[in-house]
Design a protein around this motif. Sequence first.
Motif, PDB file in Angstrom:
ATOM      1  N   PHE A  55      -8.724 -39.607 -34.351  1.00 56.47           N
ATOM      2  CA  PHE A  55      -8.790 -39.036 -35.701  1.00 56.47           C
ATOM      3  C   PHE A  55      -9.907 -39.689 -36.513  1.00 56.47           C
ATOM      4  CE2 PHE A  55      -4.132 -37.804 -35.256  1.00 56.47           C
ATOM      5  CZ  PHE A  55      -4.422 -36.460 -35.143  1.00 56.47           C
ATOM      6  N   LEU A  56     -10.063 -40.982 -36.327  1.00 57.28           N
ATOM      7  CA  LEU A  56     -11.107 -41.693 -37.073  1.00 57.28           C
ATOM      8  C   LEU A  56     -12.488 -41.130 -36.738  1.00 57.28           C
ATOM      9  CD1 LEU A  56     -12.088 -44.042 -38.836  1.00 57.28           C
ATOM     10  CD2 LEU A  56     -12.084 -45.472 -36.780  1.00 57.28           C
ATOM     11  N   TYR A  57     -12.773 -40.977 -35.467  1.00 55.16           N
ATOM     12  CA  TYR A  57     -14.099 -40.481 -35.081  1.00 55.16           C
ATOM     13  C   TYR A  57     -14.243 -38.989 -35.353  1.00 55.16           C
ATOM     14  CZ  TYR A  57     -15.897 -44.822 -33.369  1.00 55.16           C
ATOM     15  OH  TYR A  57     -16.376 -46.100 -33.317  1.00 55.16           O
ATOM     16  N   THR A  58     -13.141 -38.264 -35.401  1.00 52.71           N
ATOM     17  CA  THR A  58     -13.222 -36.863 -35.819  1.00 52.71           C
ATOM     18  C   THR A  58     -13.629 -36.774 -37.288  1.00 52.71           C
ATOM     19  OG1 THR A  58     -11.528 -36.192 -34.226  1.00 52.71           O
ATOM     20  CG2 THR A  58     -11.901 -34.729 -36.093  1.00 52.71           C
ATOM     21  N   ALA A  59     -13.063 -37.669 -38.100  1.00 57.91           N
ATOM     22  CA  ALA A  59     -13.434 -37.695 -39.522  1.00 57.91           C
ATOM     23  C   ALA A  59     -14.907 -38.018 -39.684  1.00 57.91           C
ATOM     24  CB  ALA A  59     -12.586 -38.724 -40.265  1.00 57.91           C
ATOM     25  N   TYR A  60     -15.377 -39.027 -38.963  1.00 57.82           N
ATOM     26  CA  TYR A  60     -16.796 -39.360 -39.056  1.00 57.82           C
ATOM     27  C   TYR A  60     -17.659 -38.208 -38.541  1.00 57.82           C
ATOM     28  CZ  TYR A  60     -15.797 -44.253 -40.144  1.00 57.82           C
ATOM     29  OH  TYR A  60     -15.383 -45.408 -40.764  1.00 57.82           O
ATOM     30  N   ALA A 102     -21.636 -25.028 -32.337  1.00 57.55           N
ATOM     31  CA  ALA A 102     -21.483 -25.314 -30.905  1.00 57.55           C
ATOM     32  C   ALA A 102     -22.551 -26.284 -30.418  1.00 57.55           C
ATOM     33  CB  ALA A 102     -21.548 -24.006 -30.114  1.00 57.55           C
ATOM     34  N   VAL A 103     -23.787 -26.096 -30.886  1.00 53.78           N
ATOM     35  CA  VAL A 103     -24.871 -27.000 -30.477  1.00 53.78           C
ATOM     36  C   VAL A 103     -24.579 -28.427 -30.937  1.00 53.78           C
ATOM     37  CG1 VAL A 103     -27.312 -27.552 -30.856  1.00 53.78           C
ATOM     38  CG2 VAL A 103     -26.626 -25.198 -30.387  1.00 53.78           C
ATOM     39  N   LEU A 104     -24.070 -28.568 -32.147  1.00 57.28           N
ATOM     40  CA  LEU A 104     -23.752 -29.910 -32.660  1.00 57.28           C
ATOM     41  C   LEU A 104     -22.659 -30.566 -31.832  1.00 57.28           C
ATOM     42  CD1 LEU A 104     -23.878 -29.302 -36.533  1.00 57.28           C
ATOM     43  CD2 LEU A 104     -25.630 -30.269 -35.033  1.00 57.28           C
ATOM     44  N   VAL A 105     -21.646 -29.790 -31.462  1.00 59.48           N
ATOM     45  CA  VAL A 105     -20.557 -30.349 -30.647  1.00 59.48           C
ATOM     46  C   VAL A 105     -21.097 -30.832 -29.300  1.00 59.48           C
ATOM     47  CG1 VAL A 105     -18.420 -29.804 -29.419  1.00 59.48           C
ATOM     48  CG2 VAL A 105     -18.759 -28.973 -31.755  1.00 59.48           C
ATOM     49  N   VAL A 106     -22.017 -30.053 -28.717  1.00 63.60           N
ATOM     50  CA  VAL A 106     -22.576 -30.418 -27.405  1.00 63.60           C
ATOM     51  C   VAL A 106     -23.258 -31.784 -27.449  1.00 63.60           C
ATOM     52  CG1 VAL A 106     -24.429 -29.824 -25.777  1.00 63.60           C
ATOM     53  CG2 VAL A 106     -22.847 -28.059 -26.568  1.00 63.60           C
ATOM     54  N   PHE A 107     -23.858 -32.123 -28.616  1.00 71.89           N
ATOM     55  CA  PHE A 107     -24.613 -33.378 -28.680  1.00 71.89           C
ATOM     56  C   PHE A 107     -23.880 -34.507 -29.402  1.00 71.89           C
ATOM     57  CE2 PHE A 107     -27.956 -30.290 -27.866  1.00 71.89           C
ATOM     58  CZ  PHE A 107     -28.689 -30.947 -26.882  1.00 71.89           C
ATOM     59  N   LEU A 108     -22.756 -34.222 -30.055  1.00 74.89           N
ATOM     60  CA  LEU A 108     -22.110 -35.280 -30.849  1.00 74.89           C
ATOM     61  C   LEU A 108     -20.851 -35.872 -30.212  1.00 74.89           C
ATOM     62  CD1 LEU A 108     -22.431 -33.856 -34.500  1.00 74.89           C
ATOM     63  CD2 LEU A 108     -23.731 -35.714 -33.456  1.00 74.89           C
ATOM     64  N   TRP A 109     -20.333 -35.282 -29.120  1.00 71.25           N
ATOM     65  CA  TRP A 109     -19.062 -35.756 -28.577  1.00 71.25           C
ATOM     66  C   TRP A 109     -19.165 -37.102 -27.875  1.00 71.25           C
ATOM     67  CZ3 TRP A 109     -19.172 -36.810 -23.410  1.00 71.25           C
ATOM     68  CH2 TRP A 109     -20.177 -36.195 -22.657  1.00 71.25           C
ATOM     69  N   THR A 156     -16.135 -31.832 -32.006  1.00 70.95           N
ATOM     70  CA  THR A 156     -16.653 -33.096 -31.483  1.00 70.95           C
ATOM     71  C   THR A 156     -15.513 -34.054 -31.147  1.00 70.95           C
ATOM     72  OG1 THR A 156     -18.700 -32.895 -32.736  1.00 70.95           O
ATOM     73  CG2 THR A 156     -18.055 -35.108 -32.062  1.00 70.95           C
ATOM     74  N   GLY A 157     -14.546 -34.144 -32.053  1.00 68.00           N
ATOM     75  CA  GLY A 157     -13.408 -35.038 -31.818  1.00 68.00           C
ATOM     76  C   GLY A 157     -12.586 -34.621 -30.611  1.00 68.00           C
ATOM     77  N   VAL A 158     -12.328 -33.323 -30.480  1.00 71.33           N
ATOM     78  CA  VAL A 158     -11.497 -32.838 -29.362  1.00 71.33           C
ATOM     79  C   VAL A 158     -12.195 -33.047 -28.021  1.00 71.33           C
ATOM     80  CG1 VAL A 158     -10.512 -30.773 -28.302  1.00 71.33           C
ATOM     81  CG2 VAL A 158     -10.226 -31.170 -30.756  1.00 71.33           C
ATOM     82  N   VAL A 159     -13.481 -32.640 -27.950  1.00 72.08           N
ATOM     83  CA  VAL A 159     -14.217 -32.800 -26.686  1.00 72.08           C
ATOM     84  C   VAL A 159     -14.353 -34.280 -26.332  1.00 72.08           C
ATOM     85  CG1 VAL A 159     -16.429 -32.431 -25.531  1.00 72.08           C
ATOM     86  CG2 VAL A 159     -15.460 -30.630 -26.957  1.00 72.08           C
ATOM     87  N   GLY A 160     -14.739 -35.090 -27.305  1.00 70.36           N
ATOM     88  CA  GLY A 160     -14.884 -36.517 -27.050  1.00 70.36           C
ATOM     89  C   GLY A 160     -13.570 -37.158 -26.640  1.00 70.36           C
ATOM     90  N   PHE A 161     -12.484 -36.732 -27.283  1.00 69.93           N
ATOM     91  CA  PHE A 161     -11.168 -37.296 -26.957  1.00 69.93           C
ATOM     92  C   PHE A 161     -10.774 -36.950 -25.519  1.00 69.93           C
ATOM     93  CE2 PHE A 161      -6.544 -37.398 -26.871  1.00 69.93           C
ATOM     94  CZ  PHE A 161      -6.264 -38.573 -27.545  1.00 69.93           C
ATOM     95  N   PRO A 180     -17.336 -40.534 -29.714  1.00 68.94           N
ATOM     96  CA  PRO A 180     -15.876 -40.672 -29.559  1.00 68.94           C
ATOM     97  C   PRO A 180     -15.453 -40.805 -28.103  1.00 68.94           C
ATOM     98  CG  PRO A 180     -16.478 -38.469 -30.349  1.00 68.94           C
ATOM     99  CD  PRO A 180     -17.698 -39.312 -30.451  1.00 68.94           C
ATOM    100  N   ALA A 181     -16.176 -40.162 -27.182  1.00 68.93           N
ATOM    101  CA  ALA A 181     -15.803 -40.264 -25.760  1.00 68.93           C
ATOM    102  C   ALA A 181     -15.871 -41.707 -25.293  1.00 68.93           C
ATOM    103  CB  ALA A 181     -16.724 -39.383 -24.921  1.00 68.93           C
ATOM    104  N   ARG A 182     -16.924 -42.409 -25.632  1.00 69.52           N
ATOM    105  CA  ARG A 182     -17.088 -43.801 -25.214  1.00 69.52           C
ATOM    106  C   ARG A 182     -15.965 -44.686 -25.778  1.00 69.52           C
ATOM    107  NH1 ARG A 182     -22.065 -45.936 -23.641  1.00 69.52           N
ATOM    108  NH2 ARG A 182     -22.552 -44.989 -21.654  1.00 69.52           N
ATOM    109  N   VAL A 183     -15.698 -44.511 -27.065  1.00 71.55           N
ATOM    110  CA  VAL A 183     -14.697 -45.371 -27.709  1.00 71.55           C
ATOM    111  C   VAL A 183     -13.298 -45.072 -27.177  1.00 71.55           C
ATOM    112  CG1 VAL A 183     -13.677 -46.024 -29.923  1.00 71.55           C
ATOM    113  CG2 VAL A 183     -16.122 -45.538 -29.773  1.00 71.55           C
ATOM    114  N   ILE A 184     -12.974 -43.797 -27.037  1.00 65.98           N
ATOM    115  CA  ILE A 184     -11.651 -43.418 -26.532  1.00 65.98           C
ATOM    116  C   ILE A 184     -11.461 -43.943 -25.108  1.00 65.98           C
ATOM    117  CG2 ILE A 184     -10.206 -41.473 -25.822  1.00 65.98           C
ATOM    118  CD1 ILE A 184     -10.309 -41.823 -28.811  1.00 65.98           C
ATOM    119  N   ARG A 185     -12.479 -43.850 -24.293  1.00 66.68           N
ATOM    120  CA  ARG A 185     -12.387 -44.351 -22.908  1.00 66.68           C
ATOM    121  C   ARG A 185     -12.021 -45.840 -22.896  1.00 66.68           C
ATOM    122  NH1 ARG A 185     -16.034 -47.319 -20.079  1.00 66.68           N
ATOM    123  NH2 ARG A 185     -15.850 -47.300 -17.800  1.00 66.68           N
TER     124      ARG A 185
END
Length: 306
Positions: free
Chosen positions: A222-227, A168-175, A114-119, A178-183
């Motif tokens: 890293f913060l949102y990856t931890a969460y 994989a399903v969780l990553v698809v829906f949780l990224w 989730t952290g990597v995809v969102g980042f 972090p994507a919004r915040v990183i942007r």
Amino acid sequence: MSGYNLDADTARDRLRSEFGRARRTLSVVLEDNAAKVGFAIIVAFGFLGLFGPYIAPYAPIEDTLRQGGSIMRLTSPSVKAPFGTTSFGKDVLSQFLAGARPTLIVGLFGGVGTGVVGFLVGLTSGYFGGRVDEFLMRLTDLTFALPLLPMALVILSFVTPSIWVITAVLVVFLWKMPARVIRSEVITVKERTFVKSARARGAGHTRTMFLHVAPNVLGIGFLYTAYAVGWSIVAGASLAFLGFGDPTTTSWGRMLQQVFRSGAIRTAWWWVLPPALGIGAVTTAVFLVGRAFEEIVNPDLQTEQE
């Protein structure tokens, strides 16, 4: 182009610098007493995830037998079974120890994924802007509009659930978060002088993104990856409780599902408490460490508390 080659920020130097900064940040985080407790719980959870199946007194599907050879069904804690037994005669302690591993896998890989995809989505969207930003943010909006559990249940109805499929399903829906915040952070960072200077000296987009912009938003990543680790554990346990977990493994969520289906959830406290407390302790621990880290990433929080 030759002027840019004189830049001292080589990839190796930058990685060494980031590693040193991460080590200093961890030491600062661990100055917080609550974060220390959380970190200790996470370490213990990691130990159970790695070695739990090996230190379990029984196999999680093995029957627990009395002296005479009869199966111990729904027995409260005793010397023979310190955490009691299930209505199927299985040792709860053994299931708890073995169940830490799939819970750890879903939480760790779900959180990191989730952290990597969102980042990457947030970095690309914020850096390029324009049509790229428009497309990625509309995709993010779509993900926000789709509820996690109902959509995950629909997907898992058509595939054979396994730990990796669920992750994989969780990553698809949780990224999305972090994507919004990183942007938002990237949009601010890319306007700074050192980024514009790198571009003016001939740095390509990839080099500018990953060597000049990305290091300045890694803390938030890293913060949102931890969460996300905590979110993944809760979501994975919820899916298992609803009967959509991996049927070939014993997880804490599946333990709760079995005690519910057996009808003993109100009486067999020894069967309910270990997985419930395990899930609660790990997610709380992740929050405590993440909260301390957030005060470093966002010093305004510390100021408000003071």
